[in-house]
Design a protein around this motif. Structure first.
Motif, PDB file in Angstrom:
ATOM      1  N   GLU A 203      32.683   2.230  13.085  1.00  0.00           N
ATOM      2  CA  GLU A 203      31.991   1.176  13.825  1.00  0.00           C
ATOM      3  C   GLU A 203      30.498   1.218  13.536  1.00  0.00           C
ATOM      4  N   PHE A 204      29.901   0.013  13.408  1.00  0.00           N
ATOM      5  CA  PHE A 204      28.453  -0.127  13.268  1.00  0.00           C
ATOM      6  C   PHE A 204      27.963  -0.968  14.442  1.00  0.00           C
ATOM      7  N   ILE A 205      27.058  -0.418  15.235  1.00  0.00           N
ATOM      8  CA  ILE A 205      26.512  -1.112  16.393  1.00  0.00           C
ATOM      9  C   ILE A 205      25.052  -1.437  16.081  1.00  0.00           C
ATOM     10  N   ARG A 206      24.765  -2.709  15.900  1.00  0.00           N
ATOM     11  CA  ARG A 206      23.426  -3.151  15.500  1.00  0.00           C
ATOM     12  C   ARG A 206      22.780  -3.923  16.635  1.00  0.00           C
ATOM     13  N   GLY A 207      21.545  -3.564  16.963  1.00  0.00           N
ATOM     14  CA  GLY A 207      20.838  -4.234  18.052  1.00  0.00           C
ATOM     15  C   GLY A 207      19.594  -3.465  18.416  1.00  0.00           C
ATOM     16  N   THR A 208      19.008  -3.760  19.567  1.00  0.00           N
ATOM     17  CA  THR A 208      17.844  -3.009  20.017  1.00  0.00           C
ATOM     18  C   THR A 208      18.300  -1.700  20.679  1.00  0.00           C
ATOM     19  N   ILE A 209      17.370  -0.780  20.850  1.00  0.00           N
ATOM     20  CA  ILE A 209      17.706   0.488  21.516  1.00  0.00           C
ATOM     21  C   ILE A 209      18.234   0.220  22.921  1.00  0.00           C
ATOM     22  N   GLU A 210      17.592  -0.704  23.641  1.00  0.00           N
ATOM     23  CA  GLU A 210      18.039  -1.007  25.004  1.00  0.00           C
ATOM     24  C   GLU A 210      19.467  -1.542  25.013  1.00  0.00           C
ATOM     25  N   GLU A 211      19.786  -2.406  24.061  1.00  0.00           N
ATOM     26  CA  GLU A 211      21.143  -2.968  23.999  1.00  0.00           C
ATOM     27  C   GLU A 211      22.183  -1.896  23.723  1.00  0.00           C
ATOM     28  N   VAL A 212      21.879  -0.996  22.806  1.00  0.00           N
ATOM     29  CA  VAL A 212      22.834   0.064  22.461  1.00  0.00           C
ATOM     30  C   VAL A 212      22.984   1.041  23.626  1.00  0.00           C
ATOM     31  N   LEU A 213      21.903   1.310  24.351  1.00  0.00           N
ATOM     32  CA  LEU A 213      21.978   2.210  25.504  1.00  0.00           C
ATOM     33  C   LEU A 213      22.936   1.687  26.570  1.00  0.00           C
ATOM     34  N   GLU A 214      23.125   0.379  26.648  1.00  0.00           N
ATOM     35  CA  GLU A 214      24.007  -0.191  27.661  1.00  0.00           C
ATOM     36  C   GLU A 214      25.473   0.198  27.451  1.00  0.00           C
ATOM     37  N   ILE A 215      25.835   0.506  26.197  1.00  0.00           N
ATOM     38  CA  ILE A 215      27.244   0.811  25.920  1.00  0.00           C
ATOM     39  C   ILE A 215      27.453   2.233  25.410  1.00  0.00           C
ATOM     40  N   VAL A 216      26.384   3.019  25.380  1.00  0.00           N
ATOM     41  CA  VAL A 216      26.474   4.319  24.731  1.00  0.00           C
ATOM     42  C   VAL A 216      27.437   5.275  25.432  1.00  0.00           C
ATOM     43  N   ASP A 217      27.685   5.058  26.722  1.00  0.00           N
ATOM     44  CA  ASP A 217      28.615   5.931  27.460  1.00  0.00           C
ATOM     45  C   ASP A 217      30.044   5.805  26.958  1.00  0.00           C
ATOM     46  N   ASP A 218      30.347   4.690  26.307  1.00  0.00           N
ATOM     47  CA  ASP A 218      31.728   4.405  25.916  1.00  0.00           C
ATOM     48  C   ASP A 218      32.044   4.751  24.470  1.00  0.00           C
ATOM     49  N   ILE A 219      31.110   5.352  23.752  1.00  0.00           N
ATOM     50  CA  ILE A 219      31.346   5.622  22.334  1.00  0.00           C
ATOM     51  C   ILE A 219      31.382   7.121  22.061  1.00  0.00           C
TER      52      ILE A 219
END
Length: 285
Positions: A203-219
């Motif tokens: 998986e590649f998750i591309r976006g801002t740091i804030e956006e990625v932090l919103e889903i980081v618990d699930d990866i």
């Protein structure tokens, strides 16, 4: 000067062999041939490497070479080369020496005049970089940041004004803290978080740091973080003014204020950020 013509001499050779980072089909025919033909394979974790060797039917002698025995093991591998034996060094996955053991023995082998030959293959950093969408013309591979927050913040401050793409490795249990530190120091930059590279759940998750932090618990899974470089220039006057600012802080401390109180007062007088001045004064920037 050391001049090595890898295939025009009969010296013993240390082969630095890249192995798959997940998908075993990425094992190259050349890597298989080298592992079959050498006298010894030195592995970061013999249990993991044994699975790889069994899969390809390789029966070469296997010994341990990891970060906890690297100095002692390097001497042992060097002795094997002196006996005329060829040695391959592998890590658990990817390229040895890249955030993995191997640099100590490679340097010693070179200094004694033996061959050090790279055998190309998988590398998580390059895989993540080329699929990140970031600028690949110039980049810095940094590897793992320090686990302790204070040290991690200090490292990031040193990288804050670096203009090129930066690539980090990070463990899943530290990824949230790492990204929060990046957000605090570097700002809300564009990033690409790559995980499970070459595997089924790549998986590649591309976006801002804030956006990625919103889903980081699930990866989950081992991760590579690619971050865009800085687009602003550092103000040289910040470095020139630092000694005077430090002197003013010291004057207030000598006058009876605590360090935090002195920093707060100087920041207010000069119109500076208290947090930034605190980090700079304590060597965190």
């Amino acid at each position: 000067m050391i001049r090595q013509k890898s295939f025009e001499n009969e010296k013993a050779t240390l082969y630095v062999v890249a192995t798959p980072i997940g998908n075993l089909e990425e094992m190259t025919p050349r890597a298989i041939h080298v592992l079959e033909s050498v006298d010894v394979i030195a592995a970061e974790d013999t249990r993991n490497t044994l699975k790889l060797l069994n899969y390809f039917g390789i029966r070469t002698r296997l010994i341990a070479h990891h970060q906890h025995n690297e100095e002692q093991s390097a001497n042992g591998l060097l002795e094997l080369l002196r006996q005329g034996k060829n040695v391959a060094i592998v890590s658990d996955a990817g390229y040895p020496l890249i955030s993995d053991p191997g640099s100590v023995v490679a340097k010693k082998v070179m200094e004694e005049g033996f061959n050090v030959v790279p055998i190309s293959g998988s590398n998580a950093m390059l895989n993540a970089l080329v699929a990140s969408g970031m600028n690949t013309r110039h980049f810095l591979f940094y590897g793992f940041l320090k686990a302790q927050e204070k040290e991690r913040i200090r490292e990031l401050h040193e990288l804050k004004y670096y203009p090129f793409t930066i690539v980090f490795y990070e463990a899943p249990h530290r990824i949230e803290k790492m990204l929060k530190s990046c957000l605090e120091v570097l700002g809300n930059r564009q990033i690409c978080l790559a995980r499970e590279l070459t595997k089924k759940h790549e998986e590649f998750i591309r976006g801002t740091i804030e956006e990625v932090l919103e889903i980081v618990d699930d990866i989950k899974g081992e991760m590579v973080v690619v971050i865009e470089g800085c687009s602003e220039e550092k103000d040289p006057s910040q470095d020139q003014a630092a000694p005077l600012v430090h002197e003013q802080i010291k004057t207030y401390i000598d006058g009876g204020l605590t360090t935090n109180e002195a920093i707060k007062r100087v920041a207010k007088e000069l119109g500076l950020s208290k947090n930034d001045l605190y980090k700079e004064y304590h060597g965190l920037s």
